[in-house]
Design an enzyme around this catalytic site. Sequence first.
Site, PDB file in Angstrom:
ATOM      1  N   TYR A   1       0.814  -1.228   0.000  1.00 61.37           N
ATOM      2  CA  TYR A   1       0.000   0.000   0.000  1.00 61.37           C
ATOM      3  C   TYR A   1       0.836   1.261   0.000  1.00 61.37           C
ATOM      4  O   TYR A   1       1.920   1.288   0.566  1.00 61.37           O
ATOM      5  CB  TYR A   1      -0.774   0.064   1.331  1.00 61.37           C
ATOM      6  CG  TYR A   1      -2.125  -0.617   1.385  1.00 61.37           C
ATOM      7  CD1 TYR A   1      -2.852  -0.917   0.244  1.00 61.37           C
ATOM      8  CD2 TYR A   1      -2.682  -0.925   2.623  1.00 61.37           C
ATOM      9  CE1 TYR A   1      -4.094  -1.514   0.341  1.00 61.37           C
ATOM     10  CE2 TYR A   1      -3.931  -1.530   2.722  1.00 61.37           C
ATOM     11  CZ  TYR A   1      -4.628  -1.822   1.582  1.00 61.37           C
ATOM     12  OH  TYR A   1      -5.845  -2.401   1.679  1.00 61.37           O
ATOM     13  N   GLU A   2       0.268   2.342  -0.526  1.00 62.52           N
ATOM     14  CA  GLU A   2       0.843   3.702  -0.421  1.00 62.52           C
ATOM     15  C   GLU A   2       2.276   3.763  -0.960  1.00 62.52           C
ATOM     16  O   GLU A   2       3.133   4.443  -0.413  1.00 62.52           O
ATOM     17  CB  GLU A   2       0.842   4.200   1.044  1.00 62.52           C
ATOM     18  CG  GLU A   2      -0.447   4.000   1.809  1.00 62.52           C
ATOM     19  CD  GLU A   2      -1.606   4.849   1.291  1.00 62.52           C
ATOM     20  OE1 GLU A   2      -1.393   5.666   0.399  1.00 62.52           O
ATOM     21  OE2 GLU A   2      -2.724   4.664   1.785  1.00 62.52           O
ATOM     22  N   GLY A   3       2.533   3.019  -2.027  1.00 59.80           N
ATOM     23  CA  GLY A   3       3.895   2.912  -2.546  1.00 59.80           C
ATOM     24  C   GLY A   3       4.599   1.779  -1.824  1.00 59.80           C
ATOM     25  O   GLY A   3       4.605   1.730  -0.600  1.00 59.80           O
TER      26      GLY A   3
END
Length: 604
Positions: A411-413
């Site tokens: 997630y989120e990079g």
Amino acid sequence: MSTETQEKEKKMIRGGQFVVTETAAEDVFTPEDFTEEQLMMKESVRDFVDKEIVPHKERFEKKDYALTEEVMRKAGEMGFLGIAVPEEYDGLGMGFVSTMLVCDYISGATGSIATAFGAHTGIGTMPITLYGTEAQKQKYVPKLATGEWFGAYCLTEPGAGSDANSGKTKAELTEDGKHYKINGQKMWISNAGFCNVFIVFARMGDDKNITGFIVENDASNGITMGEEEHKLGIHSSSTRQVFFNDCMVPVENLLAGRGEGFKIAMNALNVGRIKLAAACLDAQRRVISLATQYANNREQFNTPIAKFGAIRKKLADISTNAYVGESASYRAAKDIENRIHKRQEEGATFAEAELKGVEEFAIECSILKVAVSEDMQECADEGIQIYGGMGFSADAPMESAWRDARISRIYEGTNEINRMLAVGMLVKKAMKGHVNLLEPATAVGQELTSIPSFDTPDYTQLFAEEKEMLGKLKKVFLMVAGSAVQKLGTELEKHQQLLLAASDILIEIYMAESAVLRTEKNANRYGEESQKEQIAMSQLYLYKATKIIQAKAEEGIAGFAEGDEQRMMLMGLKRFTKYANLPNVIELRNTIADKVTDANKYPF
């Protein structure tokens, strides 16, 4: 400027600065500094989770998407979805630390709710709150803040994952100039199955950057969805592909300006990263408590397994990681909150202040995302191990915790992207003159060629040696990163393995220092005896961090230096990672394990 303002200005730290300055314990915020209001909020969220989520654990594992929607609606009624939303849009308008707190405690029992909550309150609501026009905010934000409507965020595409700006979804203005027509495909869209509004990113013409749009979810307007994805974990988090086929979006639903989408996406990710760290904290506390209870009850050879050294080691290590992650997360959250307040005092709007405040600490956001997500995975993994064969069974709680934890590193990079970002952003800050890396790096270079001092320092004060060690570990980072930048310049970003090694050094410094400062602050106000186990955890983590830093620095040095230069740097590394008094790691772990097993839960 008054003395008080100057003092405040001096204390107002910049993101990434921790690696070149010494932070005083009284300048960090700790969970022991929560206000009465924050403690009440924490209890109210905890009660909500224990009543509405924990008893239905099995249903969440069986893909009960309707249950997720129902719990989210109840969370909206309780006000939990509007913590970060200003009061004029029906939110509670609380500060950044309070938003972290709610995210922390609402996310611990199942990854399905953690994901639904994070996607809705973060990337589903905040882009409109921070970038929307007044009309857009009035129309959408109150519904999102109260849980009347739910939000989702459409960025990822089959060919555009980490390279978010490379999406192929197109938006073109209709001939009458009243609508944008969107065509394309998005995937891995959290909350897609029950959301009312999407934040959609599409490219207009041959623009370099994507553009953001607010799109209402209406099946009669060219929006179709794939089936629910079959996933390793987060089973009751609705995750679908979304297809846009001549979807008509009114021109007034353009978010920010044309080509501003990439900026929106990146800033949303910064907030998402620190919130994701928060979302892994209570999950660790709950796993540790369950593992401790099991270890105290499970007997082998007529002895509770909690008495065995191998199990005690695990309980001590995962408890230490949880304490450290919590220390670092709330330290950064308060730094962000202070920066937001400062911007508002200078006349910035809520949106400008929030964006700049988080952006200032983007390095710390990436550090926390990586460190805490990996600690959560280790925690769940050790939880399975403590349960033994039972841990592998879906009837015990560890199996789902392990599966749910796995997505946090993506997630989120991904954690790899975030590792490289952390060092890359720090180097950019140094080049802009926001963080003075060059002078300290040069000073370390000179120190390498000088004769070391053989004086015996006074280590009688609490953490005197640990703080000296932290100072030396910062020199390791400056030595490795400084030399790499001098040698490779802007080419550095092509040397990914070198960036990864430097990043691990940076991460361990921030995490270890956060724990030491939290414990020192509390020892100063409550007495050392009250912090015996916290002192042990801070010392244990620093010892382990030093070993990681030593290995990563060695790898980095071997990667870009040779001959005399390499020999000199390796000698410096040895000097900078050497303890005067080696801590008794086994004794430290026993101190921590005693406290945890006696409390029969995570007690800190």
